[in-house]
Scaffold this motif. Sequence first.
Motif, PDB file in Angstrom:
ATOM      1  N   ALA A  97       0.826  -1.207   0.000  1.00 26.02           N
ATOM      2  CA  ALA A  97       0.000   0.000   0.000  1.00 26.02           C
ATOM      3  C   ALA A  97       0.861   1.259   0.000  1.00 26.02           C
ATOM      4  O   ALA A  97       0.514   2.270  -0.626  1.00 26.02           O
ATOM      5  N   ALA A  98       1.997   1.205   0.678  1.00 27.42           N
ATOM      6  CA  ALA A  98       2.895   2.358   0.707  1.00 27.42           C
ATOM      7  C   ALA A  98       3.446   2.652  -0.687  1.00 27.42           C
ATOM      8  O   ALA A  98       3.547   3.819  -1.089  1.00 27.42           O
ATOM      9  N   TRP A  99       3.832   1.593  -1.417  1.00 24.25           N
ATOM     10  CA  TRP A  99       4.283   1.788  -2.796  1.00 24.25           C
ATOM     11  C   TRP A  99       3.182   2.453  -3.632  1.00 24.25           C
ATOM     12  O   TRP A  99       3.450   3.339  -4.449  1.00 24.25           O
ATOM     13  N   ILE A 100       1.944   2.017  -3.421  1.00 28.14           N
ATOM     14  CA  ILE A 100       0.827   2.590  -4.185  1.00 28.14           C
ATOM     15  C   ILE A 100       0.635   4.060  -3.825  1.00 28.14           C
ATOM     16  O   ILE A 100       0.438   4.917  -4.700  1.00 28.14           O
ATOM     17  N   ALA A 101       0.701   4.386  -2.527  1.00 27.07           N
ATOM     18  CA  ALA A 101       0.527   5.777  -2.096  1.00 27.07           C
ATOM     19  C   ALA A 101       1.598   6.677  -2.704  1.00 27.07           C
ATOM     20  O   ALA A 101       1.307   7.797  -3.155  1.00 27.07           O
ATOM     21  N   VAL A 107      -3.831  -7.091  -5.001  1.00 25.61           N
ATOM     22  CA  VAL A 107      -4.408  -5.749  -4.929  1.00 25.61           C
ATOM     23  C   VAL A 107      -5.635  -5.711  -5.838  1.00 25.61           C
ATOM     24  O   VAL A 107      -5.579  -6.152  -6.988  1.00 25.61           O
ATOM     25  N   SER A 108      -6.733  -5.208  -5.302  1.00 23.37           N
ATOM     26  CA  SER A 108      -7.950  -5.108  -6.100  1.00 23.37           C
ATOM     27  C   SER A 108      -7.771  -4.105  -7.231  1.00 23.37           C
ATOM     28  O   SER A 108      -6.944  -3.193  -7.145  1.00 23.37           O
ATOM     29  N   ALA A 163      -4.429   2.304 -12.552  1.00 22.36           N
ATOM     30  CA  ALA A 163      -4.718   0.872 -12.690  1.00 22.36           C
ATOM     31  C   ALA A 163      -3.476   0.111 -13.160  1.00 22.36           C
ATOM     32  O   ALA A 163      -3.148  -0.967 -12.632  1.00 22.36           O
ATOM     33  N   ASN A 164      -2.765   0.669 -14.125  1.00 21.41           N
ATOM     34  CA  ASN A 164      -1.548   0.018 -14.621  1.00 21.41           C
ATOM     35  C   ASN A 164      -0.472  -0.043 -13.538  1.00 21.41           C
ATOM     36  O   ASN A 164       0.210  -1.066 -13.374  1.00 21.41           O
ATOM     37  N   GLY A 165      -0.337   1.046 -12.805  1.00 18.18           N
ATOM     38  CA  GLY A 165       0.669   1.089 -11.757  1.00 18.18           C
ATOM     39  C   GLY A 165       0.379   0.126 -10.625  1.00 18.18           C
ATOM     40  O   GLY A 165       1.285  -0.544 -10.109  1.00 18.18           O
ATOM     41  N   VAL A 166      -0.893   0.043 -10.223  1.00 22.22           N
ATOM     42  CA  VAL A 166      -1.278  -0.879  -9.159  1.00 22.22           C
ATOM     43  C   VAL A 166      -0.995  -2.322  -9.569  1.00 22.22           C
ATOM     44  O   VAL A 166      -0.481  -3.128  -8.772  1.00 22.22           O
ATOM     45  N   ALA A 167      -1.304  -2.670 -10.812  1.00 19.67           N
ATOM     46  CA  ALA A 167      -1.046  -4.027 -11.299  1.00 19.67           C
ATOM     47  C   ALA A 167       0.439  -4.349 -11.276  1.00 19.67           C
ATOM     48  O   ALA A 167       0.857  -5.454 -10.888  1.00 19.67           O
ATOM     49  N   ALA A 168       1.259  -3.362 -11.652  1.00 12.27           N
ATOM     50  CA  ALA A 168       2.707  -3.574 -11.672  1.00 12.27           C
ATOM     51  C   ALA A 168       3.262  -3.744 -10.258  1.00 12.27           C
ATOM     52  O   ALA A 168       4.136  -4.597 -10.015  1.00 12.27           O
ATOM     53  N   ILE A 169       2.774  -2.962  -9.307  1.00 11.95           N
ATOM     54  CA  ILE A 169       3.229  -3.073  -7.914  1.00 11.95           C
ATOM     55  C   ILE A 169       2.809  -4.416  -7.328  1.00 11.95           C
ATOM     56  O   ILE A 169       3.589  -5.068  -6.621  1.00 11.95           O
TER      57      ILE A 169
END
Length: 417
Positions: free
Chosen positions: A240-244, A318-319, A304-310
């Motif tokens: 989640a931190a990477w996503i933030a 990750v949803s 969306a692309n970034g979340v999938a990559a993380i």
Amino acid sequence: MIPNSPIRADRIGGDIDALAAITEPGRPWTRRAFTRMFLTGRKWLEMAMQDAGAVTQIDAAGNLIGTIPGRKPELGSIMLGSHSDTVPDGGRFDGIAGVVVGLEVARALRDQGIVLDHTLEIVDFLAEEVSIFGVSCIGSRGISGTRPAEWLTRASDGLTLEQGIAQVGGKPHTPAQRDDIKAFLELHIEQGPVLQNQQLDVGVVTAIAGITRIEIIVEGRADHAGTTPMSARQDALTTAAWIALGVEELGKALSSGAEHFAATVGEFEMTPNAANVVPARVRMLIDARAELRDDMTRFIEELANGVAAISEKTGVTVSEPRIVSDNPPTPCDADLLNILDAACETSGARHRRMASGAGHDTAWMARITKAAMIFVPCVDGRSHSADEFAATDDIALGASVLLDAVKALDIKLQGNF
């Protein structure tokens, strides 16, 4: 101030101080909609509107409106105003300044012996701020015919919104939408530092940013924090931190142009939230705001692309980002923007065009009429805080701009405009 201006800063300052003083004991400056303090403030405003020569009423949506008939009432009305309700502990100028300036424009016209051809209306919209019912802009949504019918059943502490609107004098089941308002103008403190930093007097608002809220769920695995090897963990929090951080990076990239964009991870819930347990689950809620719809579309796609990559990198599920709410940006009327620019020049106000990152009643009024707004500086950009402050002379200069704009509108609305 402008020499020989009919706008009086002392009246504006006195009105703001009087309204701000109507606050919950020990909680400056708190006057939330549907409370006793709010109704006390409304009673003060009602008397002030009447002293300015207006006939007052509460419309079906629960808005307080002061009306000064024009010489040609068949032309419709020009409306000025904002809201008098506050967030908890932070509403000395937010909203109040716009209502008081509407009053001062009416008084200045009276002092000059000017009666407009159009009817002039000063409005205090009901519940612009998020209310006890969890929804906002209740009055402006009502007057624009956009308040969802199901909102009336929303409840708080045994009171429904239906009952709340009735208690302030409205008629919750009577249509409140208007088609006779020919233009709406709102003055508001900027709630940001741009005007102060650039040493400008007025911001002519080009658009109200669209607001999209996006939920992301990160599903890791709970494990013992002391015994589980670092290489064997599925830590929801680190993912989640990477996503933030990615949200911040993407937001900065999109805000680097001339148009407004901002993105914030505003809600963050972690479970089990224990010091000796590897976090198992994180819920994140992103607040994204864009002046241009294309920027929001790009943000959603790249998120969306970034979340999938993380997720692939960390091995944690990750949803897919879920859009919880999505309001498009609202451009202000181009004709009114030109009139406001000209009024700034007439008033000697140093000005620039800029977008609003915050929501305002203007966005809903734009659904039914020509609508625009101006910003005046507030100290250090502080707002929704007890430290919120705007200089009376700055507000008065904004009032002079609106006064000139109203006079111009009264003529231009009768022509090919």
